[in-house]
Design an enzyme around this catalytic site. Sequence first.
Site, PDB file in Angstrom:
ATOM      1  N   ASP A 197       8.804  -4.650  30.224  1.00  0.00           N
ATOM      2  CA  ASP A 197      10.190  -4.978  29.890  1.00  0.00           C
ATOM      3  C   ASP A 197      11.245  -4.305  30.745  1.00  0.00           C
ATOM      4  OD1 ASP A 197       9.998  -2.360  29.097  1.00  0.00           O
ATOM      5  OD2 ASP A 197       9.811  -2.826  26.970  1.00  0.00           O
ATOM      6  N   GLU A 253       1.438  -7.140  28.605  1.00  0.00           N
ATOM      7  CA  GLU A 253       2.178  -6.491  27.504  1.00  0.00           C
ATOM      8  C   GLU A 253       3.305  -7.419  27.016  1.00  0.00           C
ATOM      9  OE1 GLU A 253       4.791  -2.679  27.188  1.00  0.00           O
ATOM     10  OE2 GLU A 253       2.749  -1.931  27.086  1.00  0.00           O
ATOM     11  N   GLU A 267      15.768  -3.472  27.545  1.00  0.00           N
ATOM     12  CA  GLU A 267      14.365  -3.907  27.541  1.00  0.00           C
ATOM     13  C   GLU A 267      14.096  -5.088  26.606  1.00  0.00           C
ATOM     14  OE1 GLU A 267      15.396  -0.755  27.363  1.00  0.00           O
ATOM     15  OE2 GLU A 267      14.532   0.261  29.097  1.00  0.00           O
ATOM     16  N   HIS A 324      14.549   9.636  27.288  1.00  0.00           N
ATOM     17  CA  HIS A 324      15.178   9.097  28.497  1.00  0.00           C
ATOM     18  C   HIS A 324      15.901   7.761  28.304  1.00  0.00           C
ATOM     19  CE1 HIS A 324      11.535   6.595  28.441  1.00  0.00           C
ATOM     20  NE2 HIS A 324      12.221   5.743  29.175  1.00  0.00           N
ATOM     21  N   ARG A 380      18.117   4.476  27.853  1.00  0.00           N
ATOM     22  CA  ARG A 380      19.535   4.208  28.093  1.00  0.00           C
ATOM     23  C   ARG A 380      20.345   4.103  26.808  1.00  0.00           C
ATOM     24  NH1 ARG A 380      18.229   2.379  33.256  1.00  0.00           N
ATOM     25  NH2 ARG A 380      19.975   2.208  34.684  1.00  0.00           N
ATOM     26  N   HIS A 434      12.751  13.644  32.655  1.00  0.00           N
ATOM     27  CA  HIS A 434      12.871  12.439  33.485  1.00  0.00           C
ATOM     28  C   HIS A 434      13.849  12.709  34.640  1.00  0.00           C
ATOM     29  CE1 HIS A 434      13.922   8.259  34.419  1.00  0.00           C
ATOM     30  NE2 HIS A 434      12.946   7.842  33.637  1.00  0.00           N
TER      31      HIS A 434
END
Length: 381
Positions: free
Chosen positions: A98, A120, A134, A209, A211, A242
Amino acid sequence: MKPIKVLSVFGTRPEAIKMAPLVLELGKRHEFESLVCVTAQHRQMLDGVLSCFDIKPDYDLDIMQSAQTLSDITSRVLNGLGEVLKSEKPDLVLVHGDTTTTFAGALAAFYERIPVGHVEAGLRTFDRYSPFPEEMNRCMVGRLAAYHFAPTAQNAANLRSERITDNIFITGNTVIDAMRCTIGDGSFKDETLKKLVFDKRRVITLTCHRRENYGEPMESIFRAVVRIASSFDNVDIVYPVHLSPYVRETARKYLSGKANIHLIEPLDAMEMHRLISKSFFVMTDSGGIQEEAPALGKPVLVLRRETERPEAVAAGTVALAGVDEENIFRLASELLTDSASYDKMARAVNPYGDGHACERTADAIAYGFGVRKTPPEDFHP
Ligand code: UD1
Ligand code: UDP
């Protein structure tokens, strides 16, 4: 007969970890010609995985920029991959999951009228802004793809609820295949991990991490982390941070300078899986870690408001902690003080795969292209 030419496209760390065993599987089989194009949406974090699995890409678009925007990534992948597709003319393009590489990769293939296989497929929260971007990426790839490799029966049902009905194969998640290569007894290379006393202290692995957690949610999570660290002196919290500049700056601001909070550099997949397997529990907003930690029998507190991976929540090893400081602190404290609650969550469950997802995916592609007569049997946990 001419082999089926499959071009696998990926660009970030999690895609690479989950595509690596499939690339290795395709490479072993005579019915495929397997090529790899990395976008390098991530540079260092991708290269670490490539060297872990000894994969040498045929094409490297090298698109990463510091603090890149979603439009930067999309346009650079579309332009770069378009050229590769025109010259290679693969029979099938495989994308994973994604990310923006996934969406732009699928779109580039569609523009060249090349069928797309989505590895996936079918994970959903049904909230278009969470995870962002995503959820929308995977919905759009679901529409673009010709073949859908769904890890679980629930993922397949999600696709059918969107009237995507053809060429859905329930394969299990390739991350469990990847873990067959990464889990070993080796020692740590990271200097901080070498010094941790896993048998005397309680090590909590933390990652954060996403967004949609930027801003107040991430700050609230980090305030909870500080409270946990200062309330329990037999605890060590290890956070491989990250490389995103925003994440690094926020982590430094809230978490640096505390004796039992260890901010370390990203780990390679082998070391990360070893760290999870030796931890007391895991706190994370990562997707992949929600699949890995349950397989290793480690409780997970998910630092997000919702999850597209409800299977381990249903099995009781993953709890949705959200992003509220109070709630995260309460759940973590419970795991640290109430052994009955801990034991209830610390059970190895494997709703996501049995280590044979790549074989099923390769078989399904062969079936789709008429090289194999029967489809693979569905994965059942
Ligand atoms: C991306 C994916 C996300 C996935 C995550 C895995 C999108 C929109 N997001 O988010 O779904 O969960 O990867 O980690 O596709 N950086 C480096 N070196 C690296 C990697 C990143 O310096 O090896 C820095 C760069 O400044 C880059 C920034 O991190 O601009 C953010 O990377 P990006 O891929 O845009 O977003 P992620 O948050 O990593
Ligand atoms: N991971 C890793 N090193 C780290 C942190 C994570 O190898 O320092 C692995 C982790 O075990 C999992 C994957 O990276 O396989 C998850 O990636 P990430 O959390 O970046 O992305 P997501 O899964 O949320 O998309």
